[in-house]
Design a protein around this motif. Structure first.
Motif, PDB file in Angstrom:
ATOM      1  N   ARG A  87      64.559 -33.440  46.903  1.00 59.41           N
ATOM      2  CA  ARG A  87      63.628 -32.294  47.005  1.00 59.41           C
ATOM      3  C   ARG A  87      63.385 -31.924  48.457  1.00 59.41           C
ATOM      4  NH1 ARG A  87      58.586 -33.838  44.855  1.00 59.41           N
ATOM      5  NH2 ARG A  87      59.354 -35.817  44.074  1.00 59.41           N
ATOM      6  N   ALA A  88      63.211 -32.952  49.316  1.00 58.80           N
ATOM      7  CA  ALA A  88      62.970 -32.682  50.743  1.00 58.80           C
ATOM      8  C   ALA A  88      64.179 -32.000  51.380  1.00 58.80           C
ATOM      9  CB  ALA A  88      62.646 -33.989  51.470  1.00 58.80           C
ATOM     10  N   MET A  89      65.379 -32.458  51.004  1.00 60.42           N
ATOM     11  CA  MET A  89      66.600 -31.904  51.592  1.00 60.42           C
ATOM     12  C   MET A  89      66.757 -30.404  51.286  1.00 60.42           C
ATOM     13  SD  MET A  89      68.009 -34.151  53.350  1.00 60.42           S
ATOM     14  CE  MET A  89      67.504 -35.822  53.649  1.00 60.42           C
ATOM     15  N   ALA A  90      66.211 -29.998  50.142  1.00 58.66           N
ATOM     16  CA  ALA A  90      66.362 -28.591  49.731  1.00 58.66           C
ATOM     17  C   ALA A  90      65.084 -27.788  49.978  1.00 58.66           C
ATOM     18  CB  ALA A  90      66.725 -28.547  48.251  1.00 58.66           C
ATOM     19  N   CYS A  91      64.109 -28.404  50.650  1.00 58.29           N
ATOM     20  CA  CYS A  91      62.766 -27.798  50.728  1.00 58.29           C
ATOM     21  C   CYS A  91      62.719 -26.555  51.628  1.00 58.29           C
ATOM     22  CB  CYS A  91      61.779 -28.854  51.242  1.00 58.29           C
ATOM     23  SG  CYS A  91      60.099 -28.230  51.328  1.00 58.29           S
ATOM     24  N   THR A  92      62.030 -25.549  51.115  1.00 51.08           N
ATOM     25  CA  THR A  92      61.786 -24.345  51.924  1.00 51.08           C
ATOM     26  C   THR A  92      60.298 -23.989  51.837  1.00 51.08           C
ATOM     27  OG1 THR A  92      62.353 -22.972  50.007  1.00 51.08           O
ATOM     28  CG2 THR A  92      64.112 -23.395  51.591  1.00 51.08           C
ATOM     29  N   ALA A  93      59.466 -25.025  51.681  1.00 52.51           N
ATOM     30  CA  ALA A  93      58.044 -24.780  51.415  1.00 52.51           C
ATOM     31  C   ALA A  93      57.275 -24.273  52.637  1.00 52.51           C
ATOM     32  CB  ALA A  93      57.391 -26.054  50.885  1.00 52.51           C
ATOM     33  N   CYS A  94      57.830 -24.446  53.822  1.00 52.40           N
ATOM     34  CA  CYS A  94      57.147 -23.875  54.993  1.00 52.40           C
ATOM     35  C   CYS A  94      58.186 -23.274  55.931  1.00 52.40           C
ATOM     36  CB  CYS A  94      56.279 -24.914  55.700  1.00 52.40           C
ATOM     37  SG  CYS A  94      57.168 -25.970  56.858  1.00 52.40           S
ATOM     38  N   VAL A  95      57.691 -22.571  56.918  1.00 52.19           N
ATOM     39  CA  VAL A  95      58.570 -21.808  57.804  1.00 52.19           C
ATOM     40  C   VAL A  95      59.508 -22.698  58.634  1.00 52.19           C
ATOM     41  CG1 VAL A  95      56.962 -21.743  59.758  1.00 52.19           C
ATOM     42  CG2 VAL A  95      58.492 -19.795  59.350  1.00 52.19           C
ATOM     43  N   LEU A  96      59.192 -23.974  58.753  1.00 47.59           N
ATOM     44  CA  LEU A  96      60.012 -24.861  59.589  1.00 47.59           C
ATOM     45  C   LEU A  96      61.436 -25.018  59.054  1.00 47.59           C
ATOM     46  CD1 LEU A  96      57.489 -27.701  60.577  1.00 47.59           C
ATOM     47  CD2 LEU A  96      58.148 -25.660  61.859  1.00 47.59           C
ATOM     48  N   HIS A  97      61.645 -24.715  57.793  1.00 48.10           N
ATOM     49  CA  HIS A  97      62.999 -24.883  57.242  1.00 48.10           C
ATOM     50  C   HIS A  97      63.984 -23.936  57.905  1.00 48.10           C
ATOM     51  CE1 HIS A  97      62.207 -21.274  54.769  1.00 48.10           C
ATOM     52  NE2 HIS A  97      63.522 -21.211  54.635  1.00 48.10           N
ATOM     53  N   LYS A  98      63.449 -22.819  58.434  1.00 47.84           N
ATOM     54  CA  LYS A  98      64.336 -21.789  58.989  1.00 47.84           C
ATOM     55  C   LYS A  98      65.071 -22.250  60.245  1.00 47.84           C
ATOM     56  CE  LYS A  98      61.888 -17.840  57.118  1.00 47.84           C
ATOM     57  NZ  LYS A  98      61.015 -16.707  57.401  1.00 47.84           N
ATOM     58  N   GLY A  99      64.417 -23.135  61.028  1.00 41.82           N
ATOM     59  CA  GLY A  99      65.038 -23.524  62.304  1.00 41.82           C
ATOM     60  C   GLY A  99      65.698 -24.891  62.275  1.00 41.82           C
ATOM     61  N   ARG A 100      65.715 -25.540  61.110  1.00 43.38           N
ATOM     62  CA  ARG A 100      66.213 -26.921  61.121  1.00 43.38           C
ATOM     63  C   ARG A 100      67.740 -26.985  61.032  1.00 43.38           C
ATOM     64  NH1 ARG A 100      64.084 -27.855  55.061  1.00 43.38           N
ATOM     65  NH2 ARG A 100      65.916 -27.119  53.946  1.00 43.38           N
ATOM     66  N   THR A 101      68.286 -28.056  61.619  1.00 48.44           N
ATOM     67  CA  THR A 101      69.692 -28.384  61.398  1.00 48.44           C
ATOM     68  C   THR A 101      69.757 -29.382  60.252  1.00 48.44           C
ATOM     69  OG1 THR A 101      69.998 -28.179  63.778  1.00 48.44           O
ATOM     70  CG2 THR A 101      71.790 -29.210  62.548  1.00 48.44           C
ATOM     71  N   VAL A 159      55.236 -36.827  59.927  1.00 48.66           N
ATOM     72  CA  VAL A 159      54.334 -36.015  59.104  1.00 48.66           C
ATOM     73  C   VAL A 159      55.084 -34.798  58.559  1.00 48.66           C
ATOM     74  CG1 VAL A 159      52.337 -34.478  59.250  1.00 48.66           C
ATOM     75  CG2 VAL A 159      52.207 -36.783  60.203  1.00 48.66           C
ATOM     76  N   VAL A 160      55.855 -34.125  59.412  1.00 47.12           N
ATOM     77  CA  VAL A 160      56.699 -33.018  58.917  1.00 47.12           C
ATOM     78  C   VAL A 160      58.158 -33.411  59.063  1.00 47.12           C
ATOM     79  CG1 VAL A 160      55.064 -31.127  59.272  1.00 47.12           C
ATOM     80  CG2 VAL A 160      56.618 -31.759  61.130  1.00 47.12           C
ATOM     81  N   LYS A 161      58.939 -32.975  58.114  1.00 49.12           N
ATOM     82  CA  LYS A 161      60.339 -33.432  58.041  1.00 49.12           C
ATOM     83  C   LYS A 161      61.320 -32.481  58.726  1.00 49.12           C
ATOM     84  CE  LYS A 161      58.561 -36.498  55.254  1.00 49.12           C
ATOM     85  NZ  LYS A 161      57.931 -37.663  55.902  1.00 49.12           N
ATOM     86  N   CYS A 162      60.838 -31.323  59.160  1.00 48.86           N
ATOM     87  CA  CYS A 162      61.720 -30.384  59.857  1.00 48.86           C
ATOM     88  C   CYS A 162      61.164 -30.127  61.256  1.00 48.86           C
ATOM     89  CB  CYS A 162      61.815 -29.058  59.099  1.00 48.86           C
ATOM     90  SG  CYS A 162      62.361 -29.271  57.396  1.00 48.86           S
ATOM     91  N   ARG A 163      62.059 -29.872  62.180  1.00 49.90           N
ATOM     92  CA  ARG A 163      61.668 -29.759  63.585  1.00 49.90           C
ATOM     93  C   ARG A 163      60.853 -28.491  63.873  1.00 49.90           C
ATOM     94  NH1 ARG A 163      65.263 -28.130  68.784  1.00 49.90           N
ATOM     95  NH2 ARG A 163      63.739 -28.781  70.357  1.00 49.90           N
ATOM     96  N   ALA A 176      50.287 -29.375  55.673  1.00 46.23           N
ATOM     97  CA  ALA A 176      49.837 -29.385  54.272  1.00 46.23           C
ATOM     98  C   ALA A 176      51.022 -29.233  53.323  1.00 46.23           C
ATOM     99  CB  ALA A 176      48.823 -28.264  54.039  1.00 46.23           C
ATOM    100  N   ALA A 177      51.966 -28.343  53.687  1.00 45.63           N
ATOM    101  CA  ALA A 177      53.130 -28.123  52.808  1.00 45.63           C
ATOM    102  C   ALA A 177      53.991 -29.379  52.722  1.00 45.63           C
ATOM    103  CB  ALA A 177      53.954 -26.947  53.333  1.00 45.63           C
ATOM    104  N   CYS A 178      54.075 -30.122  53.809  1.00 46.40           N
ATOM    105  CA  CYS A 178      54.958 -31.295  53.861  1.00 46.40           C
ATOM    106  C   CYS A 178      54.273 -32.575  53.384  1.00 46.40           C
ATOM    107  CB  CYS A 178      55.460 -31.481  55.288  1.00 46.40           C
ATOM    108  SG  CYS A 178      57.139 -32.119  55.351  1.00 46.40           S
ATOM    109  N   ASN A 179      52.968 -32.527  53.302  1.00 43.42           N
ATOM    110  CA  ASN A 179      52.213 -33.747  53.001  1.00 43.42           C
ATOM    111  C   ASN A 179      52.612 -34.473  51.705  1.00 43.42           C
ATOM    112  OD1 ASN A 179      49.166 -35.094  52.257  1.00 43.42           O
ATOM    113  ND2 ASN A 179      50.097 -35.394  54.262  1.00 43.42           N
TER     114      ASN A 179
HETATM  115  S1  SF4 Z   1      58.675 -29.277  57.122  1.00 38.21           S
HETATM  116 FE1  SF4 Z   1      58.399 -30.189  55.121  1.00 38.21          FE
HETATM  117  S2  SF4 Z   1      57.424 -28.579  53.881  1.00 38.21           S
HETATM  118 FE2  SF4 Z   1      58.335 -27.581  55.690  1.00 38.21          FE
HETATM  119  S3  SF4 Z   1      60.362 -26.970  54.989  1.00 38.21           S
HETATM  120 FE3  SF4 Z   1      60.586 -28.986  55.973  1.00 38.21          FE
HETATM  121  S4  SF4 Z   1      60.429 -30.442  54.288  1.00 38.21           S
HETATM  122 FE4  SF4 Z   1      59.629 -28.496  53.514  1.00 38.21          FE
END
Ligand code: SF4
Length: 261
Positions: A87-101, A159-163, A176-179
């Protein structure tokens, strides 16, 4: 049921099984009346229990059912980890997913006694998909080694999984989205001690607005698990003073002592 009733029930059962050809014990063995118990002197060797002596030891042995129940429990925990990571690998729950590698889920022993929780992945972590692999990670490794642990023996996550862009502090809605991921990781690991690295991790777990300067060095609790907040290794690298290094070491000594209890 008294012992004679028990004897009769077993006898009937044995006769039935014998009639079916599945028992070799002769039921006559069971037809003697129950022996009256006589006290045995402590120096006397204890006789081998008769076939009818109720022996409770089997109650404490692992039965095939218990083994399969345990096996099932272990499997379902493994399945929960797999599902959570997917679920984390496919997560787009917050804006941070846009910039992650890479999603930087967490690394280490999933049954660890000690968990380190940092803030969020930096550039190196984002590239490699593993938390604390840059300079701050090397310093964390030194701290773990000084505590007489190995990196692979503890669990490390953020705490957050994306940079966050430009390594900024994650925003409250991102935290909150990543919690839910962090919450489930800690629930699955159920460690003996959690060390939070830096202010954001301490604030997230302890639900406080206090700064790390006042939080560090004291014990708190997260869902019954002792929490020791200390400085983030990246802060230590920026302010590599004797005072800060000593503070972190004092905090880690408390953690080592707590883990020995
Ligand atoms: S930081 Fe967490 S909540 Fe945000 S997109 Fe990444 S995994 Fe999802």
């Amino acid at each position: 049921m008294d012992s004679n009733q028990l004897r009769r029930a077993i006898l009937e059962r044995l006769r039935f099984e014998q009639s079916m050809g599945i028992v070799v014990v002769h039921p006559v063995e069971l037809e003697r009346p129950a022996a009256v118990e006589t006290p045995v002197a402590s120096t006397t060797a204890v006789p081998h229990p008769s076939p009818l002596t109720p022996d409770p030891s089997h109650l404490f042995e692992e039965t095939p059912q218990a083994r399969s129940a345990d096996g099932h429990a272990a499997k379902s925990k493994e399945a929960r980890w797999k599902d959570l990571e997917a679920r984390a690998m496919a997560c787009t729950a917050c804006v941070l997913h846009k910039g992650r590698t890479n999603v930087v889920f967490g690394v280490g022993n999933r049954s660890a006694q000690l968990v380190f929780v940092g803030e969020g992945p930096g550039a190196d972590e984002d590239r490699q998909g593993e938390p604390f692999v840059g300079r701050a990670g090397q310093l964390l490794n030194k701290i773990i080694t000084a505590m007489k642990w190995k990196r692979e023996e503890v669990y490390i996550c953020n705490v957050v999984k994306c940079r966050p862009p430009e390594n900024r502090t994650p925003l409250p809605d991102e935290v909150a989205a990543c919690n839910p991921y962090l919450t489930e990781q800690l629930e699955l690991i159920s460690p003996k001690v959690i060390v939070t690295l830096g202010g954001p991790a301490a604030k997230t777990l302890l639900k406080t607005t206090q700064g790390i300067m006042s939080l560090r060095g004291k014990w708190y609790s997260y869902r019954g698990i002792p929490v020791m907040p200390t400085y983030h290794p990246a802060f230590l690298l920026r302010s590599y003073t004797e005072e800060n290094r000593r503070a972190v070491w004092e905090d880690m000594k408390q953690v080592v002592d707590r883990l020995k209890q």
